[in-house]
Scaffold this active site. Structure first.
Site, PDB file in Angstrom:
ATOM      1  N   THR A 102      16.505 -10.685  -3.266  1.00  0.00           N
ATOM      2  CA  THR A 102      16.094 -11.686  -4.259  1.00  0.00           C
ATOM      3  C   THR A 102      14.651 -11.440  -4.710  1.00  0.00           C
ATOM      4  OG1 THR A 102      15.428 -13.118  -2.444  1.00  0.00           O
ATOM      5  CG2 THR A 102      17.617 -13.495  -3.367  1.00  0.00           C
ATOM      6  N   ASP A 121      11.134  -9.326  -6.170  1.00  0.00           N
ATOM      7  CA  ASP A 121      10.671  -8.808  -7.448  1.00  0.00           C
ATOM      8  C   ASP A 121      11.002  -7.318  -7.627  1.00  0.00           C
ATOM      9  OD1 ASP A 121       8.956  -9.190  -9.770  1.00  0.00           O
ATOM     10  OD2 ASP A 121       7.614  -7.787  -8.736  1.00  0.00           O
ATOM     11  N   ALA A 137      13.365  -5.570  -6.227  1.00  0.00           N
ATOM     12  CA  ALA A 137      14.805  -5.386  -6.405  1.00  0.00           C
ATOM     13  C   ALA A 137      15.185  -5.620  -7.866  1.00  0.00           C
ATOM     14  CB  ALA A 137      15.568  -6.343  -5.484  1.00  0.00           C
ATOM     15  N   LYS A 138      14.649  -6.705  -8.426  1.00  0.00           N
ATOM     16  CA  LYS A 138      15.023  -7.056  -9.811  1.00  0.00           C
ATOM     17  C   LYS A 138      14.472  -6.073 -10.825  1.00  0.00           C
ATOM     18  CE  LYS A 138      15.090 -11.940  -8.959  1.00  0.00           C
ATOM     19  NZ  LYS A 138      14.117 -13.003  -8.753  1.00  0.00           N
ATOM     20  N   ARG A 197      17.034 -14.798   2.238  1.00  0.00           N
ATOM     21  CA  ARG A 197      17.051 -16.022   3.048  1.00  0.00           C
ATOM     22  C   ARG A 197      17.816 -17.152   2.359  1.00  0.00           C
ATOM     23  NH1 ARG A 197      10.891 -16.827   3.987  1.00  0.00           N
ATOM     24  NH2 ARG A 197      11.037 -15.919   1.917  1.00  0.00           N
ATOM     25  N   VAL A 214      15.270 -12.207   8.729  1.00  0.00           N
ATOM     26  CA  VAL A 214      15.071 -10.962   9.495  1.00  0.00           C
ATOM     27  C   VAL A 214      15.035 -11.163  11.007  1.00  0.00           C
ATOM     28  CG1 VAL A 214      13.903  -9.722   7.623  1.00  0.00           C
ATOM     29  CG2 VAL A 214      12.550 -11.013   9.255  1.00  0.00           C
ATOM     30  N   ASP A 239       7.286   6.900  -1.847  1.00  0.00           N
ATOM     31  CA  ASP A 239       6.021   6.868  -2.565  1.00  0.00           C
ATOM     32  C   ASP A 239       6.457   7.070  -4.005  1.00  0.00           C
ATOM     33  OD1 ASP A 239       3.725   7.793  -4.028  1.00  0.00           O
ATOM     34  OD2 ASP A 239       2.704   7.984  -2.109  1.00  0.00           O
ATOM     35  N   HIS A 240       6.461   5.999  -4.805  1.00  0.00           N
ATOM     36  CA  HIS A 240       7.179   6.111  -6.081  1.00  0.00           C
ATOM     37  C   HIS A 240       6.523   7.107  -7.040  1.00  0.00           C
ATOM     38  CE1 HIS A 240       4.362   2.951  -7.362  1.00  0.00           C
ATOM     39  NE2 HIS A 240       4.560   3.395  -8.583  1.00  0.00           N
ATOM     40  N   HIS A 260      -0.543   7.492  -2.974  1.00  0.00           N
ATOM     41  CA  HIS A 260      -0.174   8.136  -4.245  1.00  0.00           C
ATOM     42  C   HIS A 260      -1.105   9.301  -4.607  1.00  0.00           C
ATOM     43  CE1 HIS A 260       2.315   4.714  -4.463  1.00  0.00           C
ATOM     44  NE2 HIS A 260       1.420   3.873  -4.923  1.00  0.00           N
ATOM     45  N   LYS A 281      -8.755  -0.118 -11.133  1.00  0.00           N
ATOM     46  CA  LYS A 281      -8.183  -1.213 -11.915  1.00  0.00           C
ATOM     47  C   LYS A 281      -9.158  -1.603 -13.019  1.00  0.00           C
ATOM     48  CE  LYS A 281      -5.175  -3.427  -8.586  1.00  0.00           C
ATOM     49  NZ  LYS A 281      -3.944  -2.991  -9.275  1.00  0.00           N
ATOM     50  N   LYS A 335      -4.620   2.892 -19.482  1.00  0.00           N
ATOM     51  CA  LYS A 335      -3.616   3.073 -18.435  1.00  0.00           C
ATOM     52  C   LYS A 335      -3.131   4.508 -18.522  1.00  0.00           C
ATOM     53  CE  LYS A 335       1.065   1.470 -17.296  1.00  0.00           C
ATOM     54  NZ  LYS A 335       0.954   1.554 -15.858  1.00  0.00           N
TER      55      LYS A 335
HETATM   56  P1  NAD Z   1       8.832 -10.208  -3.008  1.00  0.00           P
HETATM   57  O1  NAD Z   1       7.924 -11.138  -2.300  1.00  0.00           O
HETATM   58  O2  NAD Z   1       9.158 -10.475  -4.444  1.00  0.00           O
HETATM   59  O3  NAD Z   1      10.222 -10.140  -2.243  1.00  0.00           O
HETATM   60  C1  NAD Z   1      10.304 -10.098  -0.858  1.00  0.00           C
HETATM   61  C2  NAD Z   1      11.743 -10.263  -0.409  1.00  0.00           C
HETATM   62  O4  NAD Z   1      11.732 -10.413   0.999  1.00  0.00           O
HETATM   63  C3  NAD Z   1      12.460 -11.479  -0.963  1.00  0.00           C
HETATM   64  O5  NAD Z   1      13.774 -11.118  -1.324  1.00  0.00           O
HETATM   65  C4  NAD Z   1      12.490 -12.442   0.221  1.00  0.00           C
HETATM   66  O6  NAD Z   1      13.606 -13.292   0.210  1.00  0.00           O
HETATM   67  C5  NAD Z   1      12.570 -11.480   1.372  1.00  0.00           C
HETATM   68  N1  NAD Z   1      12.092 -12.090   2.617  1.00  0.00           N
HETATM   69  C6  NAD Z   1      10.895 -12.635   2.878  1.00  0.00           C
HETATM   70  N2  NAD Z   1      10.878 -13.135   4.133  1.00  0.00           N
HETATM   71  C7  NAD Z   1      12.078 -12.890   4.681  1.00  0.00           C
HETATM   72  C8  NAD Z   1      12.683 -13.180   5.947  1.00  0.00           C
HETATM   73  N3  NAD Z   1      12.039 -13.820   6.911  1.00  0.00           N
HETATM   74  N4  NAD Z   1      13.941 -12.779   6.126  1.00  0.00           N
HETATM   75  C9  NAD Z   1      14.634 -12.132   5.157  1.00  0.00           C
HETATM   76  N5  NAD Z   1      14.127 -11.822   3.949  1.00  0.00           N
HETATM   77  C10 NAD Z   1      12.867 -12.223   3.709  1.00  0.00           C
HETATM   78  O7  NAD Z   1       8.234  -8.751  -2.801  1.00  0.00           O
HETATM   79  P2  NAD Z   1       8.529  -7.443  -3.682  1.00  0.00           P
HETATM   80  O8  NAD Z   1       7.542  -7.363  -4.783  1.00  0.00           O
HETATM   81  O9  NAD Z   1       9.984  -7.408  -4.015  1.00  0.00           O
HETATM   82  O10 NAD Z   1       8.154  -6.251  -2.689  1.00  0.00           O
HETATM   83  C11 NAD Z   1       8.942  -5.911  -1.564  1.00  0.00           C
HETATM   84  C12 NAD Z   1       8.233  -4.869  -0.755  1.00  0.00           C
HETATM   85  O11 NAD Z   1       7.992  -3.709  -1.533  1.00  0.00           O
HETATM   86  C13 NAD Z   1       6.858  -5.304  -0.268  1.00  0.00           C
HETATM   87  O12 NAD Z   1       6.662  -4.785   0.999  1.00  0.00           O
HETATM   88  C14 NAD Z   1       5.882  -4.655  -1.202  1.00  0.00           C
HETATM   89  O13 NAD Z   1       4.675  -4.367  -0.554  1.00  0.00           O
HETATM   90  C15 NAD Z   1       6.609  -3.386  -1.542  1.00  0.00           C
HETATM   91  N6  NAD Z   1       6.278  -2.854  -2.843  1.00  0.00           N
HETATM   92  C16 NAD Z   1       6.463  -3.585  -3.975  1.00  0.00           C
HETATM   93  C17 NAD Z   1       6.174  -3.030  -5.212  1.00  0.00           C
HETATM   94  C18 NAD Z   1       6.395  -3.802  -6.477  1.00  0.00           C
HETATM   95  O14 NAD Z   1       6.249  -3.212  -7.525  1.00  0.00           O
HETATM   96  N7  NAD Z   1       6.766  -5.069  -6.441  1.00  0.00           N
HETATM   97  C19 NAD Z   1       5.684  -1.749  -5.292  1.00  0.00           C
HETATM   98  C20 NAD Z   1       5.531  -1.015  -4.112  1.00  0.00           C
HETATM   99  C21 NAD Z   1       5.838  -1.588  -2.915  1.00  0.00           C
END
Ligand code: NAD
Length: 488
Positions: free
Chosen positions: A12, A14, A16-17, A44, A88, A179-180, A242, A342, A347
């Protein structure tokens, strides 16, 4: 490709979406996913499968590279998705997950190959890996893989601790550290360009190259990541991972058969040849900056310490410039300059290779009009390669005229980094993932910088938002007789 279950922790969230669902969809459209494929999203919140599928569909409409407007394709894609509630730390949730996976494997006649993608905060990595092992999720009769996002540790020791814990549940060849930047198409081309073009291969040494400049600039500020970023800074958020990965990808020399193992071995050799910095040398090799108020694209913006949730007294770095040397046969004597920040003027992520000018003092032409040869790799937002050459200026006899030979890829055809990476992880190809050796050596190299920053041994230079960073970053190159290319 082998049938696979894709188990997504943080379904759910960010990331993932915005990245993971669109990447899966584009791979599906390109028929690059396994024929039999199941996705289990975990979060959750209670969600029905239908609501989960609707959320996934919405994310495709918002973020997919290709439009998600063919109902038949969409339906086929979404029917692979199921959802399960999982906290988790709750062991019974893993048992429920195991039942669901087994049920889907039976329904779809899938072999029990399972890819666990951890799109959650790093504080959960260890618990999840341990629970996967304890619950039996990872001990079926197929393969298992763990895909994890950055950050991998906060410093050398925490990275080692994390790796040790993960390795209790997964072997190194089963861990895919994202490492994207390594997924970006131009970064993936660097190795092939060098290896398959004798013209470049011949020039890839200190005999012809004067210096290398690697820049990754953003115009955005800290945005809503204040809590995370203020403890991390540019050095941990960008440089340790990176930027050093870009350095490795550029500096490797590969034998003809560039297998994944060769790539990793040679990247490791680059890191092992990096001249280590002592804490007292940090001040002469590293520029640490923080953005002040300024203007970005005509709009006034506040300084870092006036951003919401950032303390007025914060000394966090939002900019870092560094001079590095690789002490090996190919690169001895060639400075590598790296910078990232930043709230910069533009960019852009690019690598510039400046060639030496052995004939600088030629008497038959006006030297001032002669430019060095430059080879430029544009990595993002646009992808391209430019070679700058000198020709004769027909209007002014005796003067040179620089010309640029350009290649630029067009936007829609270029797969996104996450498409490349998820595809490779599903195939079990580790080439473009960070091996533990690289992560450890990167932290090791960065550790004296972390300590020097912590002990305030290095000044924090303010720079106005919308510029190219502090003047000290220019001085870092000027000392060697160079300047950053393409700063307006
Ligand atoms: P987010 O906060 O939007 O999502 C976190 C997810 O973890 C949610 O689906 C939430 O429900 C789940 N979660 C939180 N606590 C939980 C628990 N106790 N049990 C089960 N699930 C739980 O974060 P995000 O932006 O999707 O990033 C996810 C990971 O990827 C982070 O570690 C972040 O550092 C890393 N990351 C994100 C980006 C980005 O562009 N958003 C880039 C690089 C790395």
């Amino acid at each position: 490709m082998e049938a696979t279950t894709f188990v997504l922790f943080g379904a759910t969230g960010d990331l993932a979406k915005r990245k993971i669902y669109p990447a899966l969809y584009n791979l599906f459209v390109d028929q690059k996913l396994p024929q039999s494929f199941s996705v289990i999203g975990l979060g959750r919140r209670e969600l029905s499968d239908e609501t989960f599928q609707a959320n996934v569909e919405q994310s495709l409409r918002m973020f997919s590279r290709r439009e998600a407007n063919d109902p038949a394709i969409l339906k086929n894609f979404l029917q692979a998705f199921r959802y399960s509630v999982l906290d988790v730390g709750r062991k019974e949730d893993y048992q429920k997950l195991l039942q669901l996976i087994e049920q889907r494997e039976e329904e779809l006649r899938l072999s029990p190959n399972r890819m666990f993608y951890l799109s959650v905060g790093p504080e959960f990595f260890e618990t999840i890996a341990a629970n996967i092992q304890e619950s039996g999720l990872g001990s079926a009769n197929g393969w298992k893989r763990l895909v994890i996002e950055k950050p991998f540790g906060h410093d050398l020791q925490s990275a080692r601790d994390l790796n040790q814990k993960l390795s209790k549940a997964f072997a190194e060849h089963e861990i895919f550290r994202i490492d994207h930047y390594l997924g970006k198409p131009m970064v993936q081309k660097l190795e092939v360009l060098q290896q398959s073009n004798p013209v470049l291969q011949a020039l890839w040494t200190n005999r012809y190259i004067a210096n290398v400049q690697i820049t990754a600039n953003e115009t955005v500020g800290v945005e809503e990541r204040a809590g995370y970023y203020d403890h991390v800074g540019a050095v941990r958020d960008m440089f340790q991972n990176h930027m050093l990965q870009l350095l490795m990808m550029l500096a490797i020399h590969l034998p003809n058969n560039s297998t994944s193992e060769n790539v990793r071995l040679n990247k490791k050799m680059v890191m092992e040849s990096l001249e280590p910095l002592q804490k007292e040398d940090v001040i002469s090799h590293i520029v640490r900056g923080q953005y002040g108020a300024g203007t970005i694209q005509g709009k006034p913006v506040v300084g870092y310490t006036s951003e919401p949730s950032i303390a007025e007294t914060s000394r966090n770095d939002t900019f870092i410039a560094a001079k590095l040397r690789i002490d090996d046969y190919f690169w001895r004597g060639v400075p590598f300059y790296i910078r990232t920040g930043k709230r910069m003027n533009e960019k852009s992520t690019r690598i510039v290779i400046e060639f030496k000018e052995p004939f600088k003092q030629s008497s038959w032409a006006n030297d001032d009009s002669k430019m060095p040869n430059l080879l430029v790799f544009e990595i993002s937002p646009n992808e391209g390669i430019t070679l700058q050459l000198n020709t004769r200026d027909p209007q002014h006899r005796g003067e040179f005229k620089p010309i640029q030979i350009d290649f630029h890829a067009s936007g829609d055809d270029v797969p996104e980094a996450y498409e490349n990476l998820i595809h490779d992880a599903l195939h079990g190809d580790p080439t473009f993932f960070a091996h533990w050796d690289e992560v450890e050596l990167s932290w090791k190299w960065v550790q004296p910088i972390l300590e020097a920053f912590e002990e305030n041994l290095v000044p924090l230079h303010l720079y106005a938002a919308g510029t190219y960073g502090p003047a000290e970053s220019d001085a870092l190159l000027a000392k060697d007789g160079y300047h950053w290319w393409f700063d307006a």
